[in-house]
Design an enzyme around this catalytic site. Sequence first.
Site: not given
Lengths: 502, 502
Positions: A238, A242-243, A262, A299
């Site tokens: 995400g 968020g990560g 990731e 991504c």
Amino acid sequence: MNIGNRIGYQVLSNDEHRFQTFNPRLNSLNKGFIYAASEAEIELALELAELSFHEYNHISGCEKSKFFIEIVRLIECHETELFDLYCSESGLEKERAIVELTRTKNQILNFAKLIGTDEWRYCSTEMADLNRTPTKPKLVKGLFPLGPVVVFGASNFPFAYSTIGGDSISALAAGCPVIVKSHPFHAQTGDLMAKIVLEAASNSGMPEGIFSNLNSDDYSLAEKLVLDSRIKAIGFTGSINGGKAIMNLAQKRQVPIPVFAEMGSSNPVIVFPSIFEISVGKWVSNLALSITNSGGQFCTKPGLIFILNNEKSEDFIQQLKSEVLSKDFQCLLHPSILRSYEKQLAERGTIITTFEKKGEKLANFANPAIGICNSDVFLENEILADEVFGPFSLIVKCDSLLELIDCINFLKGQLTGTILSDLTEEVVSSNLLEQLRSKVGRMIFNGVPTGVEVVQSMQHGGPFPSSSDGQSTAVGLDAIKRFVRPLCFQNYPEELLPDFLK
Amino acid sequence: MNIGNRIGYQVLSNDEHRFQTFNPRLNSLNKGFIYAASEAEIELALELAELSFHEYNHISGCEKSKFFIEIVRLIECHETELFDLYCSESGLEKERAIVELTRTKNQILNFAKLIGTDEWRYCSTEMADLNRTPTKPKLVKGLFPLGPVVVFGASNFPFAYSTIGGDSISALAAGCPVIVKSHPFHAQTGDLMAKIVLEAASNSGMPEGIFSNLNSDDYSLAEKLVLDSRIKAIGFTGSINGGKAIMNLAQKRQVPIPVFAEMGSSNPVIVFPSIFEISVGKWVSNLALSITNSGGQFCTKPGLIFILNNEKSEDFIQQLKSEVLSKDFQCLLHPSILRSYEKQLAERGTIITTFEKKGEKLANFANPAIGICNSDVFLENEILADEVFGPFSLIVKCDSLLELIDCINFLKGQLTGTILSDLTEEVVSSNLLEQLRSKVGRMIFNGVPTGVEVVQSMQHGGPFPSSSDGQSTAVGLDAIKRFVRPLCFQNYPEELLPDFLK
């Protein structure tokens, strides 16, 4: 149709809060309500995951492998429904759904093959030496699962990085029960996939609790799961924010746990002058497709294109700009994704020249766009190096190799770095390969970064912030290593050793 | 003799702050002053480390391997001085110094052998398939060094876990420049060892900056090094509080970095009833030695001994108590270590019965001691499970297997777990192997946890808090993996590939 939470072999929907998914192509809510997981349901999923760990651990690799093959068989029985839900909840095209499901099935089958025997778990042995003083003991080393894992579904890969995508299947292959925090954008797709996984688990005699699928459209579920002491690792795909939030939560725990996140990547592409001489058309076409394909929501989308200025570079830039702007308007995953895309474009518009496709378009569709700036502007505006999630790429013009190298050194960690050149010598003499290498997990020569081969040699993970842990990969068989740890057995009697170490 | 900071090939001592090391056996300060690293010196070490990375990276494994062998050769030229400094700064005996130096040299030679070729860096290849649509690119994966690494010297292993111990040599083998934060207890030993490493580096034509040795007797140096963006990983051996502080700093950085910290462990030993029948003498003797050897200052000292009560267990306990109390008073590393040991003993004395060797002893010598308690008391006092650094072990008496399993479940992560039994069946039927396994990195059967073999199959790293990352090992060739990351090369022309991937 109402969607509950799949907790082991039960479906529960006791919470008052429910939500709906959204069809971006129809610009309307999808039918059916998704029930958020209640406190009690979350607790039950965690309890079952912990309880099932021991039993799941004792099921042979061969049996687990049959379970995986059964998942694929059942996926194939439900492909039409899966595609319908996928398209209605993501706005992505059926063609893309087909490719992604094929990949997802291949991932599952690859791990089924890997764990068909326990060979992958064996590390090494040193024999005893009783003549040495002091005597040398026999040592055997093998890999053991960490315990229950939480997987966060990704908005942009409802199949391949979500419910039973790469993180879940590698964790299950490692011997770890999985609790999926389903992505709220495609909760119905996730629910059907979870139903399939659980039916396969049941058909294969797997213990209840090795897989649960929980719903939520806010952050509280994520927080509860990451902070719970029964959870031993996290798989996440995400945003960087968020990560990072999850990394911080995981580190705050009394017992910190690894987070394999990731996050974001701009995937720099460096176009060398020989391209402007020899293969303009090919790379204009390949890059434009790679930038806009699936709405530019990969991504590995090439988000930064560095050009070495010469008398022909401007022509390449204009052609690439025209080609991108000639692409169709792109339906994005969700209105919120479009809002964010348009905000990012507007921000860039205040700093640099941006070009957007003009014309009438449907709701939730994005304009393919290109930005162009000189390297000095790029180097003065950190924001320009950040990922733009959508069909946009920024062309950065450099007057010299030194400027180009400055730009590369300015970059944060990336999943990929690409070199386009028809003349290897110009790359060799440029001396920039090493700089680029230090920033990325995968180096590509004369290719586009989108299209991630699911093979052993793939590295899908780069320096922070593209990944939380660039020493691991999210794609390929090595992904299993994220969810195991080595254990050494010293002077152990054969009968006490785990079977695969005998 | 004054000791400066070895920064690349210079020795600098510009800071006003200086300190001395302490000889615990003589209870006096050692001669000579150690200069703390100044801000400018720290900056220079970081700058040189970063600058040297590129060049060091381009030196072949074979050349690096010669450098390592040269380190060992020079160590052998300075053994007498090394032993003298080691003993005067640690209070450990010469016999121990000899064993530890042999181990240190072996570690260096093992890595020299490993990197003699670049084979260890190669992962895998997938060939291209031009007939597939879309065509499949060739993919090659290899391992690359992370960049400059900071290594924290350990108080209890001046040779094997400090200046050119396991962390430093595995980082250098990986291709990472190393900055050592020398342990202030044995700064002179560290300085001589650093001098040797740098002489070997110079003799072998290594670039300046691949190794520096900085001194400090407070926390500011550690903080500066861990927070500096040029540092890409940390190796640490020390206390849980120290390790946690470094983990938190590393996580707070804009770009978090991996911390490989080996912290504390109580190394539970489970004694099964058959031992009380058959081999009391042997295990009483082995355990007492393992508890008190080198002052009980090993990270793998057996600090918790779980006994299943029966009519013969009390006899075993009394014998073990007597044997431990019959050992010599133990010189500890430093007065502060003794203070901490005595404080921990006193704390335990308020909860449980403790027995200490009585009699006259020299300053800085510790009483060998044993604590005894029932499992209910153990389970009610979390502190009892914590590591006591010194010649003490706690015997926990369990009335049943269930109680014993409760005790194991109560434990935090440990480096090792040991089973003593003369009857494999009683172990099998106990059902506790799996619980113990989940808590440790190394399982030992009929052995003592001290004595860590430096071989491929060793796992020296367990669940948190014994290690920050139980997926890695600090001992054995796999330790190199902590300091590399995989990189994939897609569709790369042979001439652009790094040599070892051609």
